[in-house]
Design an enzyme around this catalytic site. Structure first.
Site, mmCIF file in Angstrom:
data_model
loop_
_atom_site.group_PDB
_atom_site.id
_atom_site.type_symbol
_atom_site.label_atom_id
_atom_site.label_comp_id
_atom_site.label_asym_id
_atom_site.label_seq_id
_atom_site.Cartn_x
_atom_site.Cartn_y
_atom_site.Cartn_z
ATOM 1 N N GLN A 1 37.241 22.914 21.785
ATOM 2 C CA GLN A 1 36.989 22.358 20.458
ATOM 3 C C GLN A 1 35.838 21.346 20.436
ATOM 4 O O GLN A 1 35.261 21.105 19.385
ATOM 5 C CB GLN A 1 38.268 21.708 19.936
ATOM 6 C CG GLN A 1 39.383 22.718 19.738
ATOM 7 C CD GLN A 1 40.633 22.097 19.134
ATOM 8 O OE1 GLN A 1 41.510 21.666 19.861
ATOM 9 N NE2 GLN A 1 40.703 22.026 17.829
ATOM 10 N N HIS B 1 32.636 35.281 19.138
ATOM 11 C CA HIS B 1 31.422 36.111 19.144
ATOM 12 C C HIS B 1 31.678 37.519 18.600
ATOM 13 O O HIS B 1 30.858 38.080 17.899
ATOM 14 C CB HIS B 1 30.845 36.192 20.569
ATOM 15 C CG HIS B 1 30.381 34.855 21.072
ATOM 16 N ND1 HIS B 1 30.274 34.535 22.402
ATOM 17 C CD2 HIS B 1 30.037 33.725 20.400
ATOM 18 C CE1 HIS B 1 29.874 33.279 22.527
ATOM 19 N NE2 HIS B 1 29.718 32.766 21.322
ATOM 20 N N ASP C 1 30.262 27.286 20.285
ATOM 21 C CA ASP C 1 29.130 27.344 21.224
ATOM 22 C C ASP C 1 28.521 25.960 21.467
ATOM 23 O O ASP C 1 28.127 25.638 22.583
ATOM 24 C CB ASP C 1 28.019 28.267 20.675
ATOM 25 C CG ASP C 1 28.436 29.744 20.708
ATOM 26 O OD1 ASP C 1 29.560 30.047 21.150
ATOM 27 O OD2 ASP C 1 27.617 30.592 20.275
ATOM 28 N N ARG D 1 43.624 11.952 26.164
ATOM 29 C CA ARG D 1 44.089 13.283 26.530
ATOM 30 C C ARG D 1 42.960 14.275 26.271
ATOM 31 O O ARG D 1 42.467 14.380 25.152
ATOM 32 C CB ARG D 1 45.338 13.650 25.701
ATOM 33 C CG ARG D 1 45.796 15.042 25.950
ATOM 34 C CD ARG D 1 47.099 15.416 25.251
ATOM 35 N NE ARG D 1 47.265 16.835 25.481
ATOM 36 C CZ ARG D 1 47.474 17.746 24.531
ATOM 37 N NH1 ARG D 1 47.617 17.404 23.273
ATOM 38 N NH2 ARG D 1 47.535 19.015 24.848
ATOM 39 N N HIS E 1 44.357 24.631 27.327
ATOM 40 C CA HIS E 1 44.484 24.403 25.890
ATOM 41 C C HIS E 1 43.843 25.624 25.213
ATOM 42 O O HIS E 1 42.778 25.542 24.617
ATOM 43 C CB HIS E 1 43.805 23.089 25.493
ATOM 44 C CG HIS E 1 44.212 22.565 24.136
ATOM 45 N ND1 HIS E 1 44.722 21.309 23.929
ATOM 46 C CD2 HIS E 1 44.161 23.137 22.912
ATOM 47 C CE1 HIS E 1 44.981 21.133 22.638
ATOM 48 N NE2 HIS E 1 44.632 22.227 21.996
ATOM 49 N N ASN F 1 49.185 23.517 26.674
ATOM 50 C CA ASN F 1 49.271 22.942 25.344
ATOM 51 C C ASN F 1 49.893 23.936 24.366
ATOM 52 O O ASN F 1 49.437 25.074 24.259
ATOM 53 C CB ASN F 1 47.877 22.597 24.804
ATOM 54 C CG ASN F 1 47.952 22.106 23.360
ATOM 55 O OD1 ASN F 1 48.447 21.013 23.109
ATOM 56 N ND2 ASN F 1 47.491 22.919 22.404
ATOM 57 N N GLU F 2 50.920 23.504 23.680
ATOM 58 C CA GLU F 2 51.516 24.272 22.592
ATOM 59 C C GLU F 2 51.694 25.751 22.921
ATOM 60 O O GLU F 2 51.081 26.620 22.279
ATOM 61 C CB GLU F 2 50.686 24.121 21.311
ATOM 62 C CG GLU F 2 50.617 22.710 20.796
ATOM 63 C CD GLU F 2 50.102 22.614 19.360
ATOM 64 O OE1 GLU F 2 49.730 23.649 18.791
ATOM 65 O OE2 GLU F 2 50.088 21.500 18.818
ATOM 66 N N ASN G 1 53.832 17.530 19.915
ATOM 67 C CA ASN G 1 52.739 17.468 18.948
ATOM 68 C C ASN G 1 53.389 17.662 17.596
ATOM 69 O O ASN G 1 54.051 18.677 17.365
ATOM 70 C CB ASN G 1 51.747 18.618 19.155
ATOM 71 C CG ASN G 1 50.927 18.457 20.428
ATOM 72 O OD1 ASN G 1 51.030 17.442 21.114
ATOM 73 N ND2 ASN G 1 50.112 19.454 20.732
ATOM 74 N N TYR H 1 52.780 17.456 13.346
ATOM 75 C CA TYR H 1 51.888 17.280 12.203
ATOM 76 C C TYR H 1 52.662 17.274 10.894
ATOM 77 O O TYR H 1 52.371 16.520 9.998
ATOM 78 C CB TYR H 1 50.843 18.409 12.182
ATOM 79 C CG TYR H 1 49.824 18.272 13.293
ATOM 80 C CD1 TYR H 1 48.677 17.516 13.105
ATOM 81 C CD2 TYR H 1 50.022 18.861 14.538
ATOM 82 C CE1 TYR H 1 47.741 17.360 14.118
ATOM 83 C CE2 TYR H 1 49.090 18.711 15.562
ATOM 84 C CZ TYR H 1 47.955 17.958 15.339
ATOM 85 O OH TYR H 1 47.043 17.800 16.342
ATOM 86 N N GLU I 1 50.027 14.696 20.173
ATOM 87 C CA GLU I 1 49.092 14.947 19.066
ATOM 88 C C GLU I 1 49.758 14.580 17.757
ATOM 89 O O GLU I 1 50.945 14.866 17.558
ATOM 90 C CB GLU I 1 48.711 16.438 18.951
ATOM 91 C CG GLU I 1 47.728 16.924 19.963
ATOM 92 C CD GLU I 1 47.346 18.394 19.762
ATOM 93 O OE1 GLU I 1 47.348 18.877 18.611
ATOM 94 O OE2 GLU I 1 47.061 19.050 20.774
HETATM 95 C C1 BGC Z 1 46.315 21.999 18.455
HETATM 96 C C2 BGC Z 1 44.948 21.402 18.312
HETATM 97 C C3 BGC Z 1 44.486 21.518 16.862
HETATM 98 C C4 BGC Z 1 45.443 20.712 16.023
HETATM 99 C C5 BGC Z 1 45.032 20.458 14.580
HETATM 100 C C6 BGC Z 1 47.241 21.631 17.313
HETATM 101 O O1 BGC Z 1 48.069 22.703 17.047
HETATM 102 O O2 BGC Z 1 46.864 21.686 19.719
HETATM 103 O O3 BGC Z 1 44.098 22.033 19.203
HETATM 104 O O4 BGC Z 1 43.188 21.190 16.669
HETATM 105 O O5 BGC Z 1 46.692 21.341 16.082
HETATM 106 O O6 BGC Z 1 45.402 21.400 13.658
#
Ligand code: BGC
Length: 500
Positions: free
Chosen positions: A44, A64, A76, A101, A146, A190-191, A331, A333, A402
């Site tokens: 990322q 690509h 890229d 991290r 990741h 990761n995830e 993580n 959100y 996260e």
């Molecule tokens: C991921 C990150 C992503 C973030 C934001 C997570 O699921 O681990 O790589 O950028 O969410 O949406």
């Protein structure tokens, strides 16, 4: 005397607590030693996708070959951290964080995935980055995978080939040998839920394979054993000397029961076990949650399969994976609601993982929105989730690996959006520490800078620092949220003044 002290402190708490919309913001300080940091991932931010000997990975290939699956964008160059890491380390220093991290791009250090051929320039890049962090006492928390598997390994089946267990162990050995004297906190994957559900299930993420209900479980299975084997390798050959810790990063929503009926409460628990428990149960208790095993086996049978679509662990594998998280992570959100439904129909030719869960999962329209359809702002869900993890897994140490807020990347004055999001989520996490006795020891904000956001390309952003993707220099500009986060990190306090 005691009563007077109690009354005075309650009064102080009430007076000093700040109201943010409907929320009372916790005005206690974070415990001493609480680790604040930020998080990122190689694909990322690094760019330099084919520079200095780096090999191709599944994201290079996907962006690509299938631009339409990735918002016509690639990583890229992205925020060009491969060339600008020193500037980013200065940003971290400026924030005052004690941890960072980041992930190592497997194909930057082992271009073809296998450990027989390494790339010295890639190794130097990460050595420099780690030394740069350590110079400012910023602890590296390093993710090994990741989402950017080398295509050389994907071409051999990737996570669907059980040989990946050994490929990963070889890669882990290479990392422990090369960086292990300086890295004390390792994350294997990761995830994994997203790696498998979206990489080998819905096909939204690279390698874009579609097979919901079959390949995603095979992927998860190989990944869990690969994790376990890498953990055992650390035990056997590195732990005594390097004294570090190894874990996996697992993501989950909180699933709020649609009502307090027994059925809805069970639907919520089932959703948590199918999401967080899919990976956490095996690495803590040595096997999948019972409910997953039973439901998938039953449905597979009715669908006409001879064995369950969810592979099972052998006794030997159970021993390998059991107890392989030195600390737990999450993580987080957003959150959802889980509602009980009648058993979903059997669709023999089209088994699906969400039917396996057997719950209606949704987000109410009146929950606060961001620009992303699946992402609602639900701060209280964070508190409930960490409490659930704590209760379900025996009160382990937990680090939030996260947490962050989506917008379209043009907003620098984000104090009332991203800044507020951080404040409210952190406040709920602080509540979990003080009132629910959750052993939460760290928090990594996603993300330090704007970056390439997978299938969304550059259309959504979560950085504390804006990146001008149209400038050659990829200029970084602090957003208001970075000022707020710096305040939190340096004072351990979310409001103007905190009580102890
Ligand atoms: C991921 C990150 C992503 C973030 C934001 C997570 O699921 O681990 O790589 O950028 O969410 O949406």
């Amino acid at each position: 005397m005691k009563t007077t002290i109690l009354l005075v402190s309650t009064f102080l708490l009430l007076v000093q607590a700040r109201y943010e919309d409907d929320y009372v913001v916790n005005n206690r300080t974070f415990p001493k030693g609480f680790k604040f940091g930020t998080a990122s991932a190689a694909y990322q931010i690094e760019g330099a996708w084919n520079e200095d000997g780096k090999g191709e990975n599944v994201w290079d290939r996907s962006t690509h070959l299938y631009p339409e699956k990735n918002s016509n964008a690639t990583g890229d160059v992205t925020s060009d951290a491969y060339h600008k890491w020193e500037e980013d380390v200065e940003l971290l220093k400026g924030l005052g964080v004690s941890a960072y991290r980041f992930s190592i791009a497997w194909s930057r250090v082992l271009p073809k995935g296998f450990a027989n051929e390494s790339n010295p320039a890639g190794v130097t890049y990460y050595k420099n980055l780690i030394a740069g962090l350590k110079k400012y006492n910023i602890e590296p928390l390093v993710t090994m995978h990741h989402w950017d598997l080398p295509t050389a390994l994907e071409d051999l089946g990737g996570f669907l080939n059980s040989d990946i267990q050994e490929w990963f162990v070889d890669y882990a050995r290479f990392l422990f040998e090369t960086f292990g004297d300086d890295v004390k906190e390792w994350v294997t994957f990761n995830e994994p839920k997203q790696t498998c559900d979206q990489g080998y299930g819905s096909g939204v993420l690279a390698p874009n394979i579609v097979s919901l209900g079959i390949k995603n479980y095979i992927c998860g299975h190989n990944l869990i054993i690969a994790h376990g084997k890498a953990y055992r390798l650390y035990d056997k050959e590195f732990r005594a000397k390097q004294q570090g810790r190894v874990t996996m990063v697992v993501d989950s929503n909180w699933f709020e029961p649609a009502s307090n009926s027994t059925e809805d409460v069970e639907a919520s628990e089932r959703s948590l076990l199918f999401t967080y428990g899919w990976f956490a149960h095996p690495i803590v208790y040595g096997d999948y949650p019972e409910i997953m095993k039973v439901r998938i086996a039953n449905r597979s049978k009715l669908e006409g399969f001879n064995s369950s679509r969810l592979p099972s662990f052998t006794d030997e594998e159970k021993q390998i994976i059991n107890g392989t998280a030195d600390f737990m992570t999450v993580n987080i959100y957003t959150s959802s609601v889980a509602q009980a439904i009648p058993e979903p129909d059997i669709t023999p030719l089209d088994p699906k993982r969400d039917l396996d869960i057997g719950a209606h999962i949704y987000q109410p329209d009146d929950w606060e929105k961001t620009i992303t359809d699946w992402f609602k702002v639900v701060p209280w869900g964070a508190r409930k989730l960490v409490k659930w993890i704590s209760d379900t897994y025996g009160h382990p140490e937990i680090i939030i690996t996260e947490n962050g807020y989506h917008d379209n990347g043009t907003v620098i004055n984000d104090l009332n959006t991203r800044g507020r999001y951080y404040k409210l989520y952190l406040s709920n996490l602080l509540d979990a520490i003080y009132y629910d006795n959750v052993n939460l020891t760290g928090y990594m904000a996603w993300s330090l800078t704007d970056d390439f956001e997978w299938q969304y390309g550059y259309n959504i952003q979560l950085g504390l620092y804006h990146v001008d993707f149209s400038s050659l220099n990829r200029t970084r500009t602090p957003k208001e949220s970075s000022t707020y986060y710096r305040k939190v990190v340096t004072t351990s306090c979310l409001v103007d003044t905190c009580v102890e």
